[in-house]
Design a protein around this motif. Structure first.
Motif, PDB file in Angstrom:
ATOM      1  N   PHE A 168       0.892  -1.164   0.000  1.00  7.66           N
ATOM      2  CA  PHE A 168       0.000   0.000   0.000  1.00  7.66           C
ATOM      3  C   PHE A 168       0.927   1.210   0.000  1.00  7.66           C
ATOM      4  CE2 PHE A 168      -4.056   1.883   2.160  1.00  7.66           C
ATOM      5  CZ  PHE A 168      -4.418   2.445   0.955  1.00  7.66           C
ATOM      6  N   LEU A 169       1.232   1.701  -1.194  1.00 12.05           N
ATOM      7  CA  LEU A 169       2.270   2.713  -1.354  1.00 12.05           C
ATOM      8  C   LEU A 169       1.682   4.098  -1.608  1.00 12.05           C
ATOM      9  CD1 LEU A 169       4.641   0.539  -3.618  1.00 12.05           C
ATOM     10  CD2 LEU A 169       4.748   0.847  -1.135  1.00 12.05           C
ATOM     11  N   VAL A 197       3.813 -10.616   3.987  1.00 12.41           N
ATOM     12  CA  VAL A 197       4.341  -9.331   4.462  1.00 12.41           C
ATOM     13  C   VAL A 197       3.454  -8.193   3.976  1.00 12.41           C
ATOM     14  CG1 VAL A 197       6.732 -10.153   4.521  1.00 12.41           C
ATOM     15  CG2 VAL A 197       5.878  -8.987   2.477  1.00 12.41           C
ATOM     16  N   PHE A 198       3.531  -7.076   4.710  1.00 17.35           N
ATOM     17  CA  PHE A 198       2.789  -5.875   4.322  1.00 17.35           C
ATOM     18  C   PHE A 198       3.777  -4.737   4.144  1.00 17.35           C
ATOM     19  CE2 PHE A 198       0.292  -2.034   5.122  1.00 17.35           C
ATOM     20  CZ  PHE A 198      -0.800  -2.249   4.298  1.00 17.35           C
ATOM     21  N   LEU A 199       3.733  -4.097   2.994  1.00 17.75           N
ATOM     22  CA  LEU A 199       4.671  -3.027   2.674  1.00 17.75           C
ATOM     23  C   LEU A 199       3.893  -1.714   2.578  1.00 17.75           C
ATOM     24  CD1 LEU A 199       7.736  -2.855   1.881  1.00 17.75           C
ATOM     25  CD2 LEU A 199       6.976  -2.876  -0.503  1.00 17.75           C
ATOM     26  N   LEU A 200       4.226  -0.786   3.467  1.00 10.66           N
ATOM     27  CA  LEU A 200       3.507   0.489   3.524  1.00 10.66           C
ATOM     28  C   LEU A 200       4.417   1.644   3.114  1.00 10.66           C
ATOM     29  CD1 LEU A 200       0.885   1.996   4.515  1.00 10.66           C
ATOM     30  CD2 LEU A 200       2.050   2.238   6.713  1.00 10.66           C
ATOM     31  N   GLY A 201       3.955   2.478   2.197  1.00  8.12           N
ATOM     32  CA  GLY A 201       4.676   3.705   1.841  1.00  8.12           C
ATOM     33  C   GLY A 201       3.909   4.888   2.388  1.00  8.12           C
ATOM     34  N   PHE A 323      10.177  10.543   3.606  1.00  3.66           N
ATOM     35  CA  PHE A 323       9.172   9.519   3.323  1.00  3.66           C
ATOM     36  C   PHE A 323       9.643   8.186   3.896  1.00  3.66           C
ATOM     37  CE2 PHE A 323       6.361   6.887   0.760  1.00  3.66           C
ATOM     38  CZ  PHE A 323       5.301   7.723   0.460  1.00  3.66           C
ATOM     39  N   LEU A 324       8.697   7.314   4.227  1.00  2.00           N
ATOM     40  CA  LEU A 324       9.060   6.040   4.839  1.00  2.00           C
ATOM     41  C   LEU A 324       8.395   4.864   4.121  1.00  2.00           C
ATOM     42  CD1 LEU A 324      10.642   5.242   7.546  1.00  2.00           C
ATOM     43  CD2 LEU A 324       8.355   4.774   8.463  1.00  2.00           C
ATOM     44  N   VAL A 325       9.197   3.833   3.850  1.00  2.00           N
ATOM     45  CA  VAL A 325       8.631   2.570   3.394  1.00  2.00           C
ATOM     46  C   VAL A 325       8.864   1.572   4.528  1.00  2.00           C
ATOM     47  CG1 VAL A 325       8.833   0.669   1.749  1.00  2.00           C
ATOM     48  CG2 VAL A 325       8.858   3.031   0.926  1.00  2.00           C
TER      49      VAL A 325
END
Ligand code: AVJ
Length: 331
Positions: A168-169, A197-201, A323-325
């Motif tokens: 979810f970027l 895994v869940f990848l958040l931007g 910004f953070l991933v």
């Protein structure tokens, strides 16, 4: 469905229908514009023209979000891919995948077949993007889904995946309130397996001197993007808005940690909207709140995860720390 895609069997489109129908649009507009503080859901920005304007926003010098996340995904693509372990990538709000493609390039370089499952509210963008990715990546297989996923992250179960990485970027989660965000993440965590895994931007909190211009650019592209929702009400719901009679406004609400976009009526006016059988009255300077874009600190991102049964595993940031991933696993 796209004909070439049917031929090469590497593309499938799940049409979850209904959600973006004009009746839901009419209901949301009728509801939002009769509230005390008038408001409209930001998802209605993204018709074909709105999606184009958003792409233009991403190219603006002031809109650092896009380039900061791009920098992260380019620089750390191999590391992120290694963490994801070549799992099928499901992406909420994939849009034109212009950032995700750098991660997909790492999948491609691995030389093994892989599957990408983009989920988006804009059918045109999904189709065009899928076609371009199929041309570019020989190992990719695409299962796309056209739906409004915000109310129901469980829609991705229709992909019937054994294991997955959910992305979810683009700081799209920022459009949800913190409470809605935790609910969305919690429901997503509930359908994740132990290896998923869940990848958040997500965009980070920073000085309003940097935040505000990103939402109020000197070329007026964001203003046009904001007014586009009025054009859309005109064309799809028989509205009689004069978009230019509304001024674009972007403010940072520090107490709530969010950028707010509004459209402020330059004059007292009445705007008939045929399909909701009403005329909406505006006082001079009355606003429609059209978007909130929440900003977080790295600690707040960790806590969002905690509240949703997601354990923070690793983070990546751009050189300026804008910004953070973040990569989470389910508890
Ligand atoms: C796509 C929701 C991340 O909030 O920054 C850009 C949309 N609005 N300029 C954002 C947007 C105004 C964007 N998101």
């Amino acid at each position: 469905m796209e004909t070439r895609a049917i031929r090469n069997k590497r593309f499938q489109l799940h049409e979850m229908d209904g959600h973006v129908h004009w009746r839901s649009f009419a209901r949301d507009v009728g509801f939002g514009l009769t509230a005390q503080q008038k408001w409209l859901p930001p998802k209605y920005f993204y018709d074909e023209r709105g999606s184009q304007l958003y792409e233009q926003i991403c190219a603006l010098p002031e809109y650092y979000l896009y380039r900061a996340e791009l920098e992260i995904l380019c620089t750390y693509a191999a590391e992120i891919h290694a963490e994801i372990a070549h799992l099928t990538l499901v992406e909420f709000g994939s849009g034109n995948a212009s950032k995700t493609r750098h991660l997909l390039a790492a999948y491609e370089r691995a030389g093994q077949p892989f599957r990408y499952c983009p989920v988006d509210i804009s059918r045109e963008v999904l189709r065009d993007t899928a076609n371009r990715l199929l041309d570019e990546y020989s190992h990719i297989e695409i299962r796309a889904m056209h739906t409004d996923f915000a109310r129901q992250p469980e829609v991705i179960q229709a992909f019937q995946l054994e294991k997955k990485a959910v992305a979810f970027l683009g700081s799209t989660l920022g459009n949800f309130t913190p409470e809605e965000s935790v609910k969305f993440l919690e429901r997503t965590a509930a359908i994740m397996g132990p290896d998923d895994v869940f990848l958040l931007g997500i965009d980070l909190k920073k000085s309003p001197a940097i935040l505000v211009p990103a939402y109020d650019d000197s070329q007026g592209v964001t203003a046009a993007f904001n007014r586009n929702v009025l054009r859309r009400i005109n064309s799809e719901l028989g509205g009689r808005f004069d978009p230019q009679s509304f001024e674009h406004l972007a403010v940072y609400n520090a107490a709530r940690g969010r950028i707010e976009m509004h459209l402020r009526s330059r004059l007292a006016q009445q705007v008939p909207i045929a399909k909701i059988e009403q005329a909406i009255s505006f006082n001079k300077d009355e606003t429609i709140h059209t978007e909130s874009s929440y900003k977080y600190t790295a600690d707040e991102v960790r806590n969002l995860g905690c509240g949703a049964n997601l354990v923070l595993h690793r983070t990546w940031s751009d050189a300026r720390g804008y910004f953070l991933v973040a990569l989470f696993r389910s508890r």
